[in-house]
Design an enzyme around this catalytic site. Structure first.
Site, PDB file in Angstrom:
ATOM      1  N   CYS A   1      -0.215   4.630 -10.358  1.00 18.05           N
ATOM      2  CA  CYS A   1      -0.499   4.226 -11.746  1.00 18.05           C
ATOM      3  C   CYS A   1      -1.523   5.181 -12.358  1.00 18.05           C
ATOM      4  CB  CYS A   1      -0.993   2.779 -11.785  1.00 18.05           C
ATOM      5  SG  CYS A   1      -2.720   2.579 -11.292  1.00 18.05           S
TER       6      CYS A   1
ATOM      7  N   CYS B   1      -5.047   5.107 -10.816  1.00 17.10           N
ATOM      8  CA  CYS B   1      -5.106   5.759  -9.499  1.00 17.10           C
ATOM      9  C   CYS B   1      -5.045   7.275  -9.630  1.00 17.10           C
ATOM     10  CB  CYS B   1      -3.988   5.252  -8.593  1.00 17.10           C
ATOM     11  SG  CYS B   1      -4.291   3.576  -7.990  1.00 17.10           S
TER      12      CYS B   1
ATOM     13  N   GLU C   1      -4.086  -7.795  -4.114  1.00 16.53           N
ATOM     14  CA  GLU C   1      -4.022  -8.484  -5.413  1.00 16.53           C
ATOM     15  C   GLU C   1      -5.068  -9.587  -5.502  1.00 16.53           C
ATOM     16  OE1 GLU C   1       0.117  -9.591  -5.955  1.00 16.53           O
ATOM     17  OE2 GLU C   1       0.638  -7.500  -6.369  1.00 16.53           O
TER      18      GLU C   1
ATOM     19  N   GLU D   1      -3.309   3.102  -3.368  1.00 15.83           N
ATOM     20  CA  GLU D   1      -3.897   4.439  -3.421  1.00 15.83           C
ATOM     21  C   GLU D   1      -5.419   4.375  -3.488  1.00 15.83           C
ATOM     22  OE1 GLU D   1      -1.461   3.172  -5.150  1.00 15.83           O
ATOM     23  OE2 GLU D   1       0.060   4.645  -5.704  1.00 15.83           O
TER      24      GLU D   1
ATOM     25  N   CYS E   1      -4.854  -1.133  -6.194  1.00 11.57           N
ATOM     26  CA  CYS E   1      -3.631  -0.487  -5.715  1.00 11.57           C
ATOM     27  C   CYS E   1      -3.853   0.127  -4.331  1.00 11.57           C
ATOM     28  CB  CYS E   1      -3.210   0.620  -6.665  1.00 11.57           C
ATOM     29  SG  CYS E   1      -2.740   0.069  -8.300  1.00 11.57           S
TER      30      CYS E   1
ATOM     31  N   ASN F   1      -2.056  -2.407  -1.252  1.00 11.85           N
ATOM     32  CA  ASN F   1      -2.498  -3.094  -2.467  1.00 11.85           C
ATOM     33  C   ASN F   1      -3.083  -4.462  -2.110  1.00 11.85           C
ATOM     34  OD1 ASN F   1       0.276  -3.627  -1.864  1.00 11.85           O
ATOM     35  ND2 ASN F   1       0.626  -4.457  -3.902  1.00 11.85           N
TER      36      ASN F   1
HETATM   37  N1  THU Z   1       0.850  -0.930  -6.944  1.00 13.80           N
HETATM   38  C1  THU Z   1       0.241  -0.091  -6.049  1.00 13.80           C
HETATM   39  O1  THU Z   1      -0.474  -0.538  -5.147  1.00 13.80           O
HETATM   40  N2  THU Z   1       0.449   1.244  -6.186  1.00 13.80           N
HETATM   41  C2  THU Z   1       1.305   1.797  -7.072  1.00 13.80           C
HETATM   42  O2  THU Z   1       1.479   2.997  -7.065  1.00 13.80           O
HETATM   43  C3  THU Z   1       2.013   0.958  -8.029  1.00 13.80           C
HETATM   44  C4  THU Z   1       1.650  -0.463  -8.042  1.00 13.80           C
HETATM   45  C5  THU Z   1       0.687  -2.362  -6.748  1.00 13.80           C
HETATM   46  C6  THU Z   1      -0.170  -3.071  -7.732  1.00 13.80           C
HETATM   47  C7  THU Z   1       0.373  -4.474  -7.665  1.00 13.80           C
HETATM   48  O3  THU Z   1      -0.229  -5.159  -6.574  1.00 13.80           O
HETATM   49  C8  THU Z   1       1.843  -4.291  -7.348  1.00 13.80           C
HETATM   50  O4  THU Z   1       1.959  -2.980  -6.819  1.00 13.80           O
HETATM   51  C9  THU Z   1       2.757  -4.448  -8.543  1.00 13.80           C
HETATM   52  O5  THU Z   1       2.409  -3.602  -9.563  1.00 13.80           O
END
Ligand code: THU
Length: 134
Positions: free
Chosen positions: A87, A90, A44, A55, A53, A42
């Protein structure tokens, strides 16, 4: 490459996460037909809605290298006591490049692993049905 090995790669990929806002690291690993694995983490952003994310990060890695079909996915959230599934956004993106039968495994820091498929995560995918019909 079995799901255990793919999950280990996802776990390692989480180390590269850029998650200064949530402090929640996620790694993903996608297996291509020829055995190549594309991983992602991920990423941000201070404009929170722009966060990518793990994925989708892995999908972008693969597609950027010419791979448009993935046969398995693993997702690791090493800092989470419970398994973390993809999510909604994704799930939509993954369904573009994976068959509904493709296996998916996700897990956190505990021993529990969820083993499912793209089709279970994203059922009634009309656009997928349409792509298959054309
Ligand atoms: N996140 C992912 O990268 N994949 C997931 O399946 C769930 C959430 C990340 C997004 C964000 O940077 C952090 O996790 C908190 O939601």
């Amino acid at each position: 490459m079995d799901m255990d090995a793919l999950f280990r790669i996802a776990w390692q990929a989480a180390e590269a996460a850029y998650a200064p806002y949530s402090r929640f690291r996620v790694g993903a690993a996608l297996l291509a037909g020829d055995g190549t694995v594309f991983s992602g983490c991920n990423v941000e952003n201070r404009s929170f809605g722009l966060t990518i994310c793990a994925e989708r990060s892995a999908v972008v890695q693969g597609v950027s290298r010419g791979c448009r079909s993935f046969r398995a996915l693993a997702i690791a959230a090493p800092g989470s006591p419970v398994p973390v599934g993809p999510c909604g956004a994704c799930r939509q993106v993954l369904s573009e490049f994976m068959d509904r039968e493709a296996p998916v495994r996700f897990g956190g820091s505990g021993p529990q692993r969820v083993d499912t498929t793209i089709g279970e995560l994203y059922p009634y995918d009309s656009l997928h049905e349409l792509a298959g019909a054309t």
